[in-house]
Structures are given as C-alpha cells and as structure tokens.
Design an enzyme around this catalytic site. Structure first.
Site, PDB file in Angstrom:
ATOM      1  N   ASN A 149       0.791  -1.239   0.000  1.00 34.25           N
ATOM      2  CA  ASN A 149       0.000   0.000   0.000  1.00 34.25           C
ATOM      3  C   ASN A 149       0.822   1.287   0.000  1.00 34.25           C
ATOM      4  OD1 ASN A 149       0.766  -0.568   2.658  1.00 34.25           O
ATOM      5  ND2 ASN A 149      -0.973   0.538   3.501  1.00 34.25           N
ATOM      6  N   GLU A 249       4.709  -3.635  12.015  1.00 31.21           N
ATOM      7  CA  GLU A 249       3.644  -2.634  11.858  1.00 31.21           C
ATOM      8  C   GLU A 249       2.508  -3.326  11.133  1.00 31.21           C
ATOM      9  OE1 GLU A 249       3.294   0.092  13.213  1.00 31.21           O
ATOM     10  OE2 GLU A 249       5.349   0.474  13.886  1.00 31.21           O
ATOM     11  N   GLU A 461       9.116   3.210  14.247  1.00 31.04           N
ATOM     12  CA  GLU A 461       9.795   3.526  12.990  1.00 31.04           C
ATOM     13  C   GLU A 461       9.857   5.044  12.843  1.00 31.04           C
ATOM     14  OE1 GLU A 461       9.557   0.601   9.735  1.00 31.04           O
ATOM     15  OE2 GLU A 461       7.432   0.567  10.248  1.00 31.04           O
TER      16      GLU A 461
HETATM   17  N1  LIG Z   1      -1.054  -2.419   8.010  1.00 27.86           N
HETATM   18  C1  LIG Z   1      -0.604  -2.310   6.794  1.00 27.86           C
HETATM   19  O1  LIG Z   1       0.169  -1.413   6.508  1.00 27.86           O
HETATM   20  C2  LIG Z   1      -1.013  -3.295   5.797  1.00 27.86           C
HETATM   21  C3  LIG Z   1      -2.018  -4.201   6.054  1.00 27.86           C
HETATM   22  N2  LIG Z   1      -2.395  -5.067   5.110  1.00 27.86           N
HETATM   23  C4  LIG Z   1      -3.494  -5.991   5.403  1.00 27.86           C
HETATM   24  O2  LIG Z   1      -3.127  -7.253   4.932  1.00 27.86           O
HETATM   25  C5  LIG Z   1      -4.087  -7.760   4.016  1.00 27.86           C
HETATM   26  C6  LIG Z   1      -3.412  -8.606   2.984  1.00 27.86           C
HETATM   27  O3  LIG Z   1      -2.413  -7.871   2.290  1.00 27.86           O
HETATM   28  P1  LIG Z   1      -1.061  -8.568   1.915  1.00 27.86           P
HETATM   29  O4  LIG Z   1      -0.228  -7.695   1.069  1.00 27.86           O
HETATM   30  O5  LIG Z   1      -1.366  -9.930   1.394  1.00 27.86           O
HETATM   31  O6  LIG Z   1      -0.353  -8.604   3.349  1.00 27.86           O
HETATM   32  P2  LIG Z   1       0.711  -9.605   3.852  1.00 27.86           P
HETATM   33  O7  LIG Z   1       0.887  -9.406   5.294  1.00 27.86           O
HETATM   34  O8  LIG Z   1       0.412 -10.964   3.371  1.00 27.86           O
HETATM   35  O9  LIG Z   1       2.028  -9.125   3.062  1.00 27.86           O
HETATM   36  C7  LIG Z   1       2.963  -8.171   3.537  1.00 27.86           C
HETATM   37  C8  LIG Z   1       4.362  -8.599   3.126  1.00 27.86           C
HETATM   38  O10 LIG Z   1       4.704  -9.835   3.767  1.00 27.86           O
HETATM   39  C9  LIG Z   1       5.094 -10.809   2.796  1.00 27.86           C
HETATM   40  N3  LIG Z   1       4.743 -12.144   3.252  1.00 27.86           N
HETATM   41  C10 LIG Z   1       3.576 -12.818   3.093  1.00 27.86           C
HETATM   42  N4  LIG Z   1       3.642 -14.040   3.672  1.00 27.86           N
HETATM   43  C11 LIG Z   1       4.880 -14.138   4.201  1.00 27.86           C
HETATM   44  C12 LIG Z   1       5.561 -15.165   4.935  1.00 27.86           C
HETATM   45  N5  LIG Z   1       4.970 -16.319   5.237  1.00 27.86           N
HETATM   46  N6  LIG Z   1       6.825 -14.940   5.315  1.00 27.86           N
HETATM   47  C13 LIG Z   1       7.439 -13.776   5.028  1.00 27.86           C
HETATM   48  N7  LIG Z   1       6.853 -12.773   4.336  1.00 27.86           N
HETATM   49  C14 LIG Z   1       5.581 -12.938   3.949  1.00 27.86           C
HETATM   50  C15 LIG Z   1       4.325 -10.387   1.563  1.00 27.86           C
HETATM   51  O11 LIG Z   1       4.849 -10.960   0.400  1.00 27.86           O
HETATM   52  P3  LIG Z   1       3.869 -11.240  -0.870  1.00 27.86           P
HETATM   53  O12 LIG Z   1       3.453  -9.944  -1.364  1.00 27.86           O
HETATM   54  O13 LIG Z   1       4.710 -11.957  -1.810  1.00 27.86           O
HETATM   55  O14 LIG Z   1       2.735 -12.055  -0.346  1.00 27.86           O
HETATM   56  C16 LIG Z   1       4.498  -8.876   1.624  1.00 27.86           C
HETATM   57  O15 LIG Z   1       5.776  -8.510   1.192  1.00 27.86           O
HETATM   58  C17 LIG Z   1      -4.768  -6.524   3.498  1.00 27.86           C
HETATM   59  O16 LIG Z   1      -6.032  -6.795   3.019  1.00 27.86           O
HETATM   60  C18 LIG Z   1      -4.772  -5.662   4.705  1.00 27.86           C
HETATM   61  O17 LIG Z   1      -5.858  -6.007   5.528  1.00 27.86           O
HETATM   62  C19 LIG Z   1      -1.746  -5.098   3.909  1.00 27.86           C
HETATM   63  C20 LIG Z   1      -0.762  -4.215   3.593  1.00 27.86           C
HETATM   64  C21 LIG Z   1      -0.329  -3.230   4.536  1.00 27.86           C
HETATM   65  O1  LIG Z   2      -0.828   7.337   6.815  1.00 27.99           O
HETATM   66  C1  LIG Z   2       0.369   7.325   6.581  1.00 27.99           C
HETATM   67  O2  LIG Z   2       1.005   8.359   6.356  1.00 27.99           O
HETATM   68  C2  LIG Z   2       1.139   6.042   6.586  1.00 27.99           C
HETATM   69  C3  LIG Z   2       0.248   4.835   6.535  1.00 27.99           C
HETATM   70  C4  LIG Z   2       0.991   3.566   6.476  1.00 27.99           C
HETATM   71  O3  LIG Z   2       2.154   3.515   6.740  1.00 27.99           O
HETATM   72  C5  LIG Z   2       0.334   2.330   6.080  1.00 27.99           C
HETATM   73  O4  LIG Z   2      -0.834   2.346   5.755  1.00 27.99           O
HETATM   74  O5  LIG Z   2       1.005   1.289   6.080  1.00 27.99           O
END
Ligand SMILES: NC(=O)C1=CN([C@@H]2O[C@H](COP(=O)(O)OP(=O)(O)OC[C@H]3O[C@@H](n4cnc5c(N)ncnc54)[C@H](OP(=O)(O)O)[C@@H]3O)[C@@H](O)[C@H]2O)C=CC1
Ligand SMILES: O=C(O)CCC(=O)C(=O)O
Length: 480
Positions: A149, A249, A461
């Site tokens: 994201n 995070e 962070e």
């Molecule tokens: N709080 C935040 O900032 C975020 C929250 N989310 C939440 O997560 C949901 C799913 O998003 P998603 O991108 O799939 O999030 P993930 O937690 O699956 O992915 C985040 C990162 O972790 C990697 N990853 C996944 N599985 C493993 C593993 N077993 N070991 C090590 N690394 C791993 C992913 O790789 P790969 O992409 O190859 O799977 C990616 O680089 C969203 O719908 C949202 O609810 C997502 C993004 C950010």
């Molecule tokens: O709101 C922001 O500036 C950062 C948000 C963020 O880091 C995230 O969604 O993972």
C-alpha cells in the site's frame, strides 16, 4: 516494457520466471515484468549482505551521508515520473503517488543528516577512576519485508535508517508492487552503494520472505503488513537461532471521534480524507467514525454529500479523487465486508457499488455505513478498503470508551473545538498517534510512527526513534 530485476551483490539478475505487474486502473496495461526470486537468490543476497557488513558498518559518516543525500536528490528530482509509476502499479491517485515519492526523498535527506548526528554518551562510573561510554552499533544484515500500500515510502523508511546506522540490507517488496522499490534500489545503487550493501529480492513472501525469517545470518526483521503475516514473522524470529530482533507494523481499526462542538466542515474533511483517500488502503485509515448525537445527522448528511462529489476513476487521470482498489482479491475482501455489514443490520447510507470506467479496473464507490454498533464485525475487523462505519454515541465519555474498545491502537483522532476534550483525548486515547482536527492518516516523516496493542510490536519507525531498532547499544568500561 520495464523489467524489474533483482539486485544481488551489486549485479542485476534477470534470469528465472517472471510475472506481469498489472495496473489496477486498467488491467490491460502491464506496468512491467518482475522476476520471481528464488530461495537460492535470497540466500545469495544474505551472503552478499553479510560480506559487505564489516566495511559498510565502519564507513565514515561522510561516505554514508553522500550516498543517501545523492539518492534523496534524484528521488526528488524524478518525483513526477516515479509518482506515475507508483500510481500505475498501486492505484493511488497521481498527486498521492507524487506526494509519496517526495516523502521517500525527504526521508533519505533526513537520514543522510542522521549519519552525521550519531552520538553516544560518556558517564562517570559509580566506581572510582572508571569511564563509561555508551555507543550504538549496527546490527548486521537486516531483512525488510514491505506491503503493497505504500510501495516507495515504506521501503524508504526502512532502508534509509538501516543504511544510515551502518547495517546491510536485503529488501523484499510486496509481490503486487515491485516497480517502485526496484526504482528506489536502482537509485541507491547508482548513488554509489558498495556491492552487497543493499540487495533486492523480488519474490513470494512464502519463499523469499521465509528465507529471511529462517536464516541465521539475518540479525533483524522489519515488517509491515497484515496481522496474520506479522504473527508468523514474530514466531519465526523467536524460533530462529540466534533469535532475531523484530519490529512489526500491522493493522488498524482507527477511530475518528466527532463531537457536537466540532466545526462541521473540518470534521467532514477529516473523515473523507482519513477514510477514503488512498482508497482507504492505509493502516492509519479511519474506519470507525464515532459521532455524538447532537451532530450525528448533520455530519452524516454532509459527509454523504462530500462522498457524492468524490470522483472514482483511473489513478493517473486529472481530477480523480479516489483510485481503484489494488487488486481483485482486495476488492473481494471489501465487497465481502459490505455484505457482512448489511447482514449485521447496519444501514448502507451511501456507496459500496462496483463502478465501470473507460478501462477495466477494480473500481469501488466509497461506502458509508450508519447505525453501526461497535460490536459488529465491520467495526472490529480491518477491511483495508474505502468503507467506513458511523457509530452514534451519546457523549464524549462514551466516544472515548468506544474509540478505545478495539484490539488495535495505531492512529486515532478527534474533531472538537473544546480544549478540554482535545486535551483529555490526547491523554487517554490508546493509540500510538493522536490527531486533533486533522486527518488521522498521512503523517510526517521525521517523527515516530507506530502503534499500541495489536497494531504494532517493537521499536517505533521513523525519525530519530528509528535508531532504537536499527542499532544495538554497547556499554564500554575503561580504567585509563
Ligand atoms: N497495516 C498495513 O500497513 C497493511 C495491512 N495489510 C493488510 O493485509 C491484508 C493482505 O495484504 P497482503 O499484502 O497480502 O499482506 P501480507 O501481510 O500478506 O504481506 C505483507 C508482506 O509480507 C510478505 N509475506 C507474506 N507471507 C509471508 C511469509 N509467510 N513470510 C514472510 N513474508 C511474507 C508479503 O509478500 P507477498 O506480497 O509476496 O505475499 C508482503 O511482502 C490486506 O487486506 C490488509 O488487511 C496489507 C498491507 C499493509
Ligand atoms: O498514513 C500514513 O502516512 C502512513 C500509513 C501507512 O504507513 C500504512 O498504511 O502502512
């Protein structure tokens, strides 16, 4: 066609399987092709980072400053072009994409300065004649696992402090958005980083990410993503021998409280921005709008009116307010929760419809639920889309209790003209970041970022607080 290759030990590697990077605004548009890194490549990247560590950790602050500053200058000079790449691969609007790239550039400028400001402490011992020095040292090889994201800002706010404090790095970006991290690594590589100091391994989390978590030569993991993956990261870091330092995070179910005395325009702007901008795909997004009874109906009416005016369209098109959802699977998740909200008895006051635009993409009209109870799943579980729930409360005390009634604690906000309530909320909100009369997403780059409870784990962070994670403290005693 752009080729997103892996950088291992200073060499770009293009061999092996490739996957298309699809534009969510137009699924016919392929942004580039990314390599699919393997376990063997992840292991080679760790070996390269390990070999590069002794020299990099002893390099002069000036050498590190020069490289980070040069990278910052190039990122800022190319912000329009890189912002377009980011918007095409992730789907946030062009102004948001350009803003995120600028933020990455500023982060590198900040940490370039930090290279020159590293300091320790000298204390007298409680025993006579002994000097004590407290210094910070680099950890070694750090593994960075980033989500989709914020494709350039999050890699930037992990890579910049890692390098500034003398660590070497293996970064694994999210599979969906390899392009922005690839561009960032290319800039740093050309800015003069010695080979092996920064390695990029694009590939699946279950494969490349798993190697980072298991490998004994990785000293620490910084992770941003979902709670489910974060828990796996934590378990793996603890099981690893030696154990790894880790920082997580994760999600949020962030509240924005609107009190009767709020400036209605300010409250509506804060809510629209926090809940729906960046398509609601921010861990800091406001997904619970907790509104006191005296302003509730006016607030819902004004917010609905604001939502009606939001243009959902191609991310790079001029005038677009909200870009598409990032992919089909996230869209399915958003739609599933919209349906859950209706089944739970909440009223879908606005939006939630799939939209057709000129090109095939994942377009969803932002959705607003009213009549939501804080016990409903749409008020408790992170949706990660443009879906917000309005929860009506009778007064400030109930608003604060409802805001804190969540397993998460990342960001939180209040709209009020009362100094008394604003002060009380800042003091008692159980969140890592609290905003008054401001959107609760979109934070500054030079101050700590992170949360409490189920949102975060480990050191903060960003800003100077990043040193806590990326260094280890040494206490040295000398009898001269
Ligand atoms: N709080 C935040 O900032 C975020 C929250 N989310 C939440 O997560 C949901 C799913 O998003 P998603 O991108 O799939 O999030 P993930 O937690 O699956 O992915 C985040 C990162 O972790 C990697 N990853 C996944 N599985 C493993 C593993 N077993 N070991 C090590 N690394 C791993 C992913 O790789 P790969 O992409 O190859 O799977 C990616 O680089 C969203 O719908 C949202 O609810 C997502 C993004 C950010
Ligand atoms: O709101 C922001 O500036 C950062 C948000 C963020 O880091 C995230 O969604 O993972």
């Amino acid at each position: 066609m752009l080729m997103f290759n892996n950088l291992i030990d200073g060499e770009w590697l293009s061999d092996g399987a490739r996957a298309p990077n699809v534009n969510p605004s137009d699924t016919k548009d392929i942004v580039g092709e990314a390599v699919r890194g393997t376990r063997a490549q992840a292991e080679a990247a760790i070996a390269a980072a390990k070999a590069a560590f002794p020299a990099w950790s002893r390099s002069t602050p000036q050498a590190r400053y020069d490289i980070l500053k040069k990278a910052s200058d190039e990122i800022l000079a190319r912000k329009d072009e890189l912002g377009r790449l980011l918007s095409r691969e992730e789907g946030k609007t062009l102004p948001e994409g350009i803003g995120e790239v600028a933020r990455a550039g500023q982060i590198f400028a900040f940490f370039a300065g930090e290279c020159l400001r590293m300091a320790g402490e000298k204390l007298a011992s409680v025993r006579p004649g002994i000097d004590i020095e407290i210094t910070r040292e680099a950890l070694g090889v750090v593994g960075l696992i980033t989500p989709w994201n914020f494709p350039i800002a999050i890699p930037a706010w992990k890579i910049a402090p890692a390098l500034a404090y003398g660590n070497t790095v293996v970064v694994k970006p999210a599979d969906l958005v390899p392009g922005s991290t690839w561009a960032l690594v290319d800039i740093l590589h050309r800015a003069g980083l010695p080979k092996g100091v920064l390695n990029l391994v694009i590939g699946r989390g279950s494969e490349v990410g798993a190697v980072l978590l298991e490998h004994p030569d990785v000293a620490a993991i910084s992770f941003t993503g979902s709670v489910a993956t974060g828990q796996k990261v934590a378990a793996a870091c603890i099981a690893s021998r030696p154990m790894k330092k880790f920082q997580l995070e994760m999600g949020g179910k962030n509240p924005l409280v609107v009190l009767d005395d709020a400036d209605l325009k300010v409250a509506v702007e804060c809510a629209a921005n926090s809940a729906f901008f960046s398509t609601g795909q921010r861990c800091t997004a406001a997904s619970r709008l907790i509104v006191t009874a005296g302003i509730h109906d006016r607030f819902v009416e004004a917010l609905t009116e604001r939502m009606r005016g939001l243009k959902v369209d191609d991310a790079v098109k001029a005038g677009t307010d909200i870009g598409p959802v990032v992919d089909q699977s996230q869209l399915d998740q958003d739609l599933k929760y919209i349906s859950i909200g209706k089944d739970e008895g909440a009223k879908l006051a606005f939006g939630g419809e799939l939209l057709n635009r000129a090109a095939p993409g994942f377009y969803l009209q932002p959705a607003l639920f009213t009549g939501v109870a804080n016990t409903m799943r749409i008020a408790r579980e992170e949706i990660f889309g443009p879906v917000a729930a309005v929860i009506r409360v009778k007064d400030y005390a109930e608003a604060l209790a409802t805001a804190n009634d969540t397993e998460f604690g990342l960001s939180s906000g209040i709209c009020t003209t009362s100094l008394k309530y604003a002060s009380d909320y800042k003091r008692n909100s159980e969140a890592g970041m609290v905003m008054v009369n401001l959107p609760i997403a979109g934070v500054d780059y030079h101050v700590p970022f992170g949360g409490r409870k189920g949102s975060s784990f480990g050191a903060r962070e960003q800003g100077r607080y990043a040193a806590e994670f990326y260094t280890t403290v040494k206490t040295a005693y000398t009898m001269p």
